[in-house]
Design a protein around this motif. Structure first.
Motif, PDB file in Angstrom:
ATOM      1  N   ILE A   1       7.688   7.485   1.621  1.00  0.00           N
ATOM      2  CA  ILE A   1       8.836   6.852   1.976  1.00  0.00           C
ATOM      3  C   ILE A   1       9.731   7.456   3.220  1.00  0.00           C
ATOM      4  N   TYR A   2       9.317   7.436   3.718  1.00  0.00           N
ATOM      5  CA  TYR A   2       9.445   7.246   5.815  1.00  0.00           C
ATOM      6  C   TYR A   2       9.179   6.721   6.332  1.00  0.00           C
ATOM      7  N   TYR A   3       7.891   6.371   6.255  1.00  0.00           N
ATOM      8  CA  TYR A   3       6.946   5.084   6.807  1.00  0.00           C
ATOM      9  C   TYR A   3       7.981   3.868   5.734  1.00  0.00           C
ATOM     10  N   ILE A   4       8.046   3.920   5.092  1.00  0.00           N
ATOM     11  CA  ILE A   4       8.153   2.333   4.241  1.00  0.00           C
ATOM     12  C   ILE A   4      10.201   2.073   4.671  1.00  0.00           C
ATOM     13  N   GLU A   5      10.581   3.233   5.781  1.00  0.00           N
ATOM     14  CA  GLU A   5      11.960   3.490   5.581  1.00  0.00           C
ATOM     15  C   GLU A   5      11.327   2.671   6.915  1.00  0.00           C
TER      16      GLU A   5
ATOM     17  N   PHE B   1       1.046  -1.318  -0.122  1.00  0.00           N
ATOM     18  CA  PHE B   1      -0.088  -0.210  -0.339  1.00  0.00           C
ATOM     19  C   PHE B   1       0.650   1.440  -0.313  1.00  0.00           C
ATOM     20  N   LEU B   2       2.288   1.153   0.598  1.00  0.00           N
ATOM     21  CA  LEU B   2       2.709   2.102   1.186  1.00  0.00           C
ATOM     22  C   LEU B   2       3.529   2.572  -0.621  1.00  0.00           C
ATOM     23  N   SER B   3       3.434   1.268  -0.715  1.00  0.00           N
ATOM     24  CA  SER B   3       4.518   1.600  -2.152  1.00  0.00           C
ATOM     25  C   SER B   3       3.480   1.881  -3.127  1.00  0.00           C
TER      26      SER B   3
END
Length: 251
Positions: A74-78, A55-57
């Motif tokens: 990208i912050y949440y993915i990292e 979802f985040l991507s």
């Protein structure tokens, strides 16, 4: 045993090789071991982090809208990778017949192509994700999505339906773009080259030589060596006769 029966037998073994038949006591022991190794008190074991990272991507979105959404998240993915130690399941071995249906969530401890494709797309847009995964010890990320990333890079350079303003890239452009990923650990293997030739089979007269010249520079090998290796790794020559003709210089 013919090839189809062999592959089906192998698939049954793969399905039986997952962790779905573990006893509760062994499963609990493994979970406790993971907690002790990770030393992360808030380690999530119930949430579906694969769906979250998809979802985040921007997994559900078409490619035109992906970069903007990806960079917004990208912050949440990292954080998901660094703090929750998110990694993918390994990729499933390729089978040569087409009647293989993937189920979700997977039951054999291998990741489905749909999920891996979204992750590969995120890596193509934001290559630094590779370094973040390596920071948590997930060094297999390159091999797990190797073919998908290399193919994805070339599909962006050579779209199947080029827009009106598309210009064919030159060898230097292709090499520069691919090298960005080979420097991170991705490999331009014989198998992925054959996959690429199949992908662009109907455009080999147009871009085939450009691709091979690019591969030659990336691998720093004579073209004859690459061609010979690809021919030796080409399964089912009759089915791939157009590719074989191209490799033999008959086009």
């Amino acid at each position: 045993m013919n090839q189809v029966n062999f592959d089906r037998t192998r698939e049954k073994k793969l399905r039986a090789s997952g962790a779905s038949n573990l006893s509760l006591s062994i499963y609990t022991k493994l979970i406790n071991k993971a907690f002790n190794i990770s030393k992360v008190p808030e380690l999530a074991i119930k949430a579906n982090n694969t769906e979250l990272i998809l979802f985040l991507s921007a997994g559900p979105l078409v490619i035109n809208y992906v970069p903007q959404r990806l960079f917004q998240n990208i912050y949440y993915i990292e954080e998901l990778i660094l703090n929750k130690k998110f990694i993918t399941f390994p990729h499933r071995l390729k089978l040569t017949y087409k009647n293989t249906m993937e189920v979700y969530p997977p039951k054999d401890s291998y990741e489905n192509n749909r999920q891996l494709n979204v992750i590969a797309r995120a890596i193509i847009i934001h290559p630094n994700l590779i370094n973040i995964w390596k920071n948590i010890g997930y060094y297999e990320i390159c091999s797990d999505v190797n073919d998908l990333v290399i193919r994805g890079v070339l599909l962006i350079l050579f779209p199947s339906t080029p827009p009106n303003d598309w210009e064919c890239p030159d060898v230097n452009t292709v090499v520069t773009r691919l090298k960005k990923f080979t420097d991170l650990g991705f490999k331009l293997t014989n198998n992925v080259i054959n996959d690429i030739l199949r992908l662009f089979e109907h455009r080999l007269n147009e871009i085939g030589d450009l691709l091979m010249n690019s591969f030659q520079q990336i691998r720093n090998e004579p073209k004859t060596v690459i061609v010979s290796s690809c021919i030796n790794n080409l399964n089912n020559p009759e089915r791939n006769r157009n590719i074989l003709k191209f490799l033999n210089g008959e086009n």
